[in-house]
Design an enzyme around this catalytic site. Structure first.
Site, PDB file in Angstrom:
ATOM      1  N   HIS A 119      30.084 -42.289-194.842  1.00 27.81           N
ATOM      2  CA  HIS A 119      31.438 -41.727-194.817  1.00 27.81           C
ATOM      3  C   HIS A 119      32.331 -42.418-193.792  1.00 27.81           C
ATOM      4  CE1 HIS A 119      30.529 -39.600-191.025  1.00 27.81           C
ATOM      5  NE2 HIS A 119      29.323 -39.426-191.545  1.00 27.81           N
ATOM      6  N   ASP A 120      33.592 -42.571-194.161  1.00 22.90           N
ATOM      7  CA  ASP A 120      34.662 -43.056-193.281  1.00 22.90           C
ATOM      8  C   ASP A 120      34.499 -44.510-192.855  1.00 22.90           C
ATOM      9  OD1 ASP A 120      36.192 -40.370-192.671  1.00 22.90           O
ATOM     10  OD2 ASP A 120      34.070 -39.920-192.346  1.00 22.90           O
ATOM     11  N   GLY A 137      28.251 -43.737-190.280  1.00 18.92           N
ATOM     12  CA  GLY A 137      29.630 -43.303-190.466  1.00 18.92           C
ATOM     13  C   GLY A 137      30.607 -44.022-189.549  1.00 18.92           C
TER      14      GLY A 137
END
Length: 278
Positions: A119-120, A137
C-alpha cells in the site's frame, strides 16, 4: 472485446473494447482498464483501480486488493497502473491505506513473478522488480531502478533513480540514485553499467563519480560533504544526486562499504585542494 465466458466483469467496471480478458479473470468493482490490455487466466482486479493502455497482466496477479495494514478501516483509496506495464504471474499490488491516497505504478514498469508492491508505494517509470522482490508500505522507487530477486525493502524507504539493488538483500534505509548495493544491502559504488546503457554522457558520469567520492568516501562529516558536493554539482544529474541526500528521510541511508583510511585520505586531499582553489 474478447472476454472468456468464465470471466466476470462487474457492472460498474469500464473496460476498453480492445481488451482481451482470459478465463476465470475477475474484474470486481469500479475498475477502469485502458485500450489493448491483456488479462491472463485467473487475474483479479479490484476496487478503484485504474490500468492505463497496453498493459499485459499474467495469470493469478491480484491488483487493487485491500492493504495489509491493521490500521486500514475501509477508507476509500486507489491503485493506478501506468501504460505499457508488464505484470507477471502472481504479482500482488495493493491499494493505498490512507483515505483518497493512491498506490502508483509508472509507465513501462516490469514486475516479475511473485513480486509484491504494498500500500501507498510509488514506482516511477521503467522500474523493474525481479522475481520475489517485496516492497513494504510507502516505498518510493525512482525511474529505471532495478530491485533484484528476493529483495525485501522496508516501509518508507526511498530508492533513487537508476539504482541497482543486489539480490537476496534486505534494504532498510534509503539507497541514493545512480548507485548499486551488494547482497548485504551496503552501497558499493555507482551503477556504471546502468548509466552507460541509459546514455548518460561521460562528463556527467565523471561528475557523479566525483560527487559520490565527496559524499560517500571522503570521511568528512555529512553536512560538510554535502556543502562541498553542492558547490561541485554543475549538471542536472549531479544536482539530483545531491538533492536526494538533502531531502527529508525517515530511514536514513544505507551504509557505504568502508574503505581504508589511506584511500580515504587520497580521495579527500585533491577534493580539499579543489575546494580551496574556488
Amino acid at each position: 472485446m474478447r472476454v472468456h465466458p468464465t470471466a466476470y466483469i462487474h457492472p460498474d467496471a469500464t473496460v476498453h473494447p480492445s481488451c482481451k480478458i482470459g478465463p476465470n479473470a475477475v474484474i470486481d468493482g469500479p475498475v477502469r482498464i485502458g485500450a489493448n490490455c491483456q488479462l491472463g487466466p485467473s487475474v483479479v482486479i479490484m476496487g478503484h483501480t485504474e490500468i492505463a493502455a497496453d498493459c499485459s497482466i499474467h495469470s493469478h496477479a491480484v491488483i487493487g486488493d485491500k492493504p495489509q495494514d491493521k490500521k486500514y478501516n475501509g477508507e476509500l483509496s486507489f491503485c493506478r497502473i501506468g501504460e505499457r506495464c508488464v505484470i507477471r504471474e502472481s504479482v500482488t499490488i495493493h491499494r493505498a491505506s490512507i483515505e483518497l491516497a493512491t498506490t502508483k505504478i509508472g509507465n513501462g514498469c516490469y514486475l516479475m513473478t511473485n513480486s509484491h508492491v504494498a500500500h501507498d508505494c510509488h514506482l516511477e517509470d521503467e522500474v523493474t522488480l525481479v522475481s520475489g522482490a517485496l516492497l513494504g508500505g510507502h516505498v518510493h522507487v525512482g525511474s529505471n531502478a532495478v530491485i533484484s530477486g528476493n529483495v525485501g525493502v522496508h516501509q518508507h524507504v526511498r530508492i533513487g533513480q537508476l539504482a541497482m539493488i543486489g539480490g537476496v538483500s534486505m534494504i532498510s534505509q534509503d539507497v541514493p540514485p545512480f548507485t548499486m548495493t551488494d547482497h548485504q544491502g551496503e552501497i558499493i559504488g555507482l551503477n556504471a553499467v546502468g548509466l552507460a546503457l541509459k546514455g548518460i554522457s561521460p562528463a556527467e558520469q565523471q561528475e557523479l563519480k566525483a560527487l559520490f567520492k565527496v559524499i560517500c568516501r571522503s570521511g568528512m562529516p555529512q553536512r560538510r560533504s554535502l556543502e562541498l558536493a553542492a558547490e561541485l554539482a554543475n549538471t542536472e544529474l549531479g544536482r539530483q544526486f545531491v538533492d536526494f541526500f538533502q531531502a527529508e528521510t525517515r530511514r536514513g541511508f544505507c551504509r557505504f562499504r568502508r574503505r581504508n583510511s589511506r584511500l580515504q585520505q587520497s580521495i579527500l586531499t585533491p577534493l580539499k585542494q579543489q575546494s580551496t582553489c574556488k
